[in-house]
Design a protein around this motif. Structure first.
Motif, PDB file in Angstrom:
ATOM      1  N   ARG A  98       1.004  -1.195  -0.020  1.00 15.83           N
ATOM      2  CA  ARG A  98       0.061   0.001   0.118  1.00 15.83           C
ATOM      3  C   ARG A  98       0.847   1.209   0.081  1.00 15.83           C
ATOM      4  NH1 ARG A  98      -5.262   1.251   2.526  1.00 15.83           N
ATOM      5  NH2 ARG A  98      -5.305   3.620   3.009  1.00 15.83           N
ATOM      6  N   CYS A  99       2.081   1.359   0.813  1.00 14.00           N
ATOM      7  CA  CYS A  99       2.736   2.366   0.726  1.00 14.00           C
ATOM      8  C   CYS A  99       3.585   2.730  -0.341  1.00 14.00           C
ATOM      9  CB  CYS A  99       3.796   2.387   2.211  1.00 14.00           C
ATOM     10  SG  CYS A  99       4.865   3.665   2.547  1.00 14.00           S
ATOM     11  N   TRP A 102       1.707   3.929  -3.344  1.00 18.78           N
ATOM     12  CA  TRP A 102       1.383   5.430  -3.342  1.00 18.78           C
ATOM     13  C   TRP A 102       2.521   6.292  -3.526  1.00 18.78           C
ATOM     14  CZ3 TRP A 102      -1.564   9.104  -4.365  1.00 18.78           C
ATOM     15  CH2 TRP A 102      -1.602  10.232  -3.978  1.00 18.78           C
ATOM     16  N   HIS A 169     -10.404  14.116   6.673  1.00 16.13           N
ATOM     17  CA  HIS A 169     -10.350  14.067   5.338  1.00 16.13           C
ATOM     18  C   HIS A 169      -8.978  14.051   4.667  1.00 16.13           C
ATOM     19  CE1 HIS A 169     -14.689  14.386   5.086  1.00 16.13           C
ATOM     20  NE2 HIS A 169     -14.516  15.226   6.141  1.00 16.13           N
ATOM     21  N   LYS A 172      -5.463  11.828   8.267  1.00 13.17           N
ATOM     22  CA  LYS A 172      -5.705  10.227   8.835  1.00 13.17           C
ATOM     23  C   LYS A 172      -4.942   9.580   7.858  1.00 13.17           C
ATOM     24  CE  LYS A 172      -9.276   7.294   9.990  1.00 13.17           C
ATOM     25  NZ  LYS A 172     -10.935   6.977  10.140  1.00 13.17           N
ATOM     26  N   GLU A 173      -4.712   9.746   6.671  1.00 15.80           N
ATOM     27  CA  GLU A 173      -3.996   8.994   5.502  1.00 15.80           C
ATOM     28  C   GLU A 173      -2.723   8.490   6.143  1.00 15.80           C
ATOM     29  OE1 GLU A 173      -4.033   6.244   2.816  1.00 15.80           O
ATOM     30  OE2 GLU A 173      -5.883   7.493   3.055  1.00 15.80           O
ATOM     31  N   HIS A 174      -1.772   9.892   6.645  1.00 17.92           N
ATOM     32  CA  HIS A 174      -0.590   9.755   7.181  1.00 17.92           C
ATOM     33  C   HIS A 174      -0.502   8.629   8.398  1.00 17.92           C
ATOM     34  CE1 HIS A 174       3.743  10.365   7.531  1.00 17.92           C
ATOM     35  NE2 HIS A 174       3.525  10.669   8.881  1.00 17.92           N
ATOM     36  N   TYR A 176      -2.382   6.163   8.704  1.00 21.73           N
ATOM     37  CA  TYR A 176      -2.681   4.925   8.624  1.00 21.73           C
ATOM     38  C   TYR A 176      -1.842   3.785   9.392  1.00 21.73           C
ATOM     39  CZ  TYR A 176      -3.877   0.649   5.780  1.00 21.73           C
ATOM     40  OH  TYR A 176      -4.148  -0.701   5.711  1.00 21.73           O
ATOM     41  N   SER A 184       7.366   4.690   4.988  1.00 21.40           N
ATOM     42  CA  SER A 184       6.239   5.459   5.318  1.00 21.40           C
ATOM     43  C   SER A 184       6.298   6.973   5.542  1.00 21.40           C
ATOM     44  CB  SER A 184       5.377   4.933   6.400  1.00 21.40           C
ATOM     45  OG  SER A 184       6.199   5.047   7.890  1.00 21.40           O
ATOM     46  N   TYR A 187       4.650   9.031   2.934  1.00 25.92           N
ATOM     47  CA  TYR A 187       3.034   8.504   2.755  1.00 25.92           C
ATOM     48  C   TYR A 187       2.047   9.222   3.270  1.00 25.92           C
ATOM     49  CZ  TYR A 187      -0.864   5.442   2.625  1.00 25.92           C
ATOM     50  OH  TYR A 187      -2.145   4.752   2.612  1.00 25.92           O
ATOM     51  N   HIS A 189      -1.509  12.154   2.033  1.00 24.09           N
ATOM     52  CA  HIS A 189      -2.546  12.542   1.393  1.00 24.09           C
ATOM     53  C   HIS A 189      -1.903  13.814   0.352  1.00 24.09           C
ATOM     54  CE1 HIS A 189      -5.951  14.710  -0.129  1.00 24.09           C
ATOM     55  NE2 HIS A 189      -6.961  13.796   0.110  1.00 24.09           N
ATOM     56  N   SER A 292      -0.016  -1.310  10.672  1.00 22.37           N
ATOM     57  CA  SER A 292      -1.361  -0.463  10.566  1.00 22.37           C
ATOM     58  C   SER A 292      -2.576  -1.221  11.102  1.00 22.37           C
ATOM     59  CB  SER A 292      -1.842  -0.411   9.283  1.00 22.37           C
ATOM     60  OG  SER A 292      -2.132  -1.466   8.369  1.00 22.37           O
TER      61      SER A 292
END
Length: 306
Positions: A98-99, A102, A169, A172-174, A176, A184, A187, A189, A292
């Motif tokens: 996932r990381c 992205w 929004h 929160k992604e960071h 994760y 990471s 990593y 948004h 995670s």
């Protein structure tokens, strides 16, 4: 009107923005006298000003990847478990996939275009390629100034991203990954990548160093970000810097969420009452969990379904 704009954006104009290959004399009011100055001149003569920017960007990306790979193998083979901060959490293949997926998108479609856009700005502000290169003491002082100023800008942007709407929004992604790992570090948004990238650019644009120092700042900053997110409390050359919190400081932010907003230094958090000491005691490990929470839930659900 549109045609006149397009006509104005000719190749000569673009070259004036991005700096084609200038004559050697324009870079050498004094002749190169050290190995580093000869190397700098060779890059400028071979690649041109914008080419040197691309070279520095690629070097930054490669070193970031190398740092991430090193910590991947440190994790995979459990090479230094005594230095692991959250010693019950290790990134899984799912975490890494996932990381990295992205990061490839982010570096190609966000970070590189940001650099391309900002390059003419740096030329407009008067950053210089010419010799002599700044002495070591000046480059060191400027890098330390960048560290402290970047931490100040990062603190306020980071704290802003922890307001309810922006956290939910965007930021929160960071978060994760409750237990960060080397890869990471970047990593996040896309909106966060842009804004925190501005926090990294701002000190250099205020101080306006030589391009040689400017590029080294971004390389060192990214390598430090990999170490800060590595999950390992290792000795660092920055340990001598006042208020340096390093990896334990930021790792605890990923675990506790509401404290330690600075990049790596503790001074702004201490000044505004958001600093918390990272715990020093190690957990007694009974089960190894993913980095995670989402990956942890997937594994638990898979076990239940068997």
């Amino acid at each position: 009107m549109a045609a006149s704009i397009v006509e104005g954006l000719n190749w000569e104009y673009i070259q004036s923005l991005y700096g084609g290959k200038s004559s050697n004399a324009s870079y050498t009011p004094v002749p190169p006298s050290t190995f580093m100055e000869h190397s700098w001149m060779y890059l400028l003569d071979s690649l041109g000003e914008f080419g040197v920017f691309v070279f520095a960007y690629l070097l930054m990306a490669v070193l970031y990847a190398v740092g991430g790979i090193i910590f991947y193998y440190v994790d995979y083979f459990r090479l230094i478990p005594s230095f692991k901060i959250q010693n019950d959490r290790y990134a899984t293949p799912g975490d890494y996939w996932r990381c990295i997926r992205w990061l490839i998108i982010s570096y190609l479609l966000i970070i590189l275009p940001l650099g391309i856009i900002s390059f003419p700005v740096t030329r407009f502000l008067g950053l210089d390629h010419a010799l002599p290169l700044p002495p070591v003491w000046l480059g060191t002082v400027q890098m330390l100034m960048f560290l402290f100023l970047e931490d100040f800008f990062h603190y306020w942007m980071h704290r802003f991203f922890h307001t309810p709407w922006f956290y939910k929004h965007i930021h929160k992604e960071h978060h994760y990954y409750a237990a960060p790992f080397g890869f990471s570090a970047s990593y996040a948004h896309p909106v966060e990548v842009v804004f925190l990238g501005m926090a990294t650019f701002a000190p250099a644009l205020l101080i306006r160093p030589h391009y040689f120092v400017f590029y080294w700042w971004f390389i060192v900053r990214q390598l430090d970000a990999v170490i800060t997110h590595s999950g390992y409390d290792l000795p660092s050359p920055f340990d001598i810097v006042p208020y340096f919190g390093g990896t334990p400081f930021h790792d605890f932010h990923h675990k506790a969420f509401n404290c330690n907003y600075g990049s790596r230094l503790t001074w702004v958090d201490k000044l505004f009452g958001t600093y918390r000491d990272p715990p020093t005691e190690k957990k007694e490990v009974t089960e190894i969990k993913p980095a995670s929470m989402e990956e942890e839930m997937k594994i638990k659900n898979a076990k239940k379904s068997k």
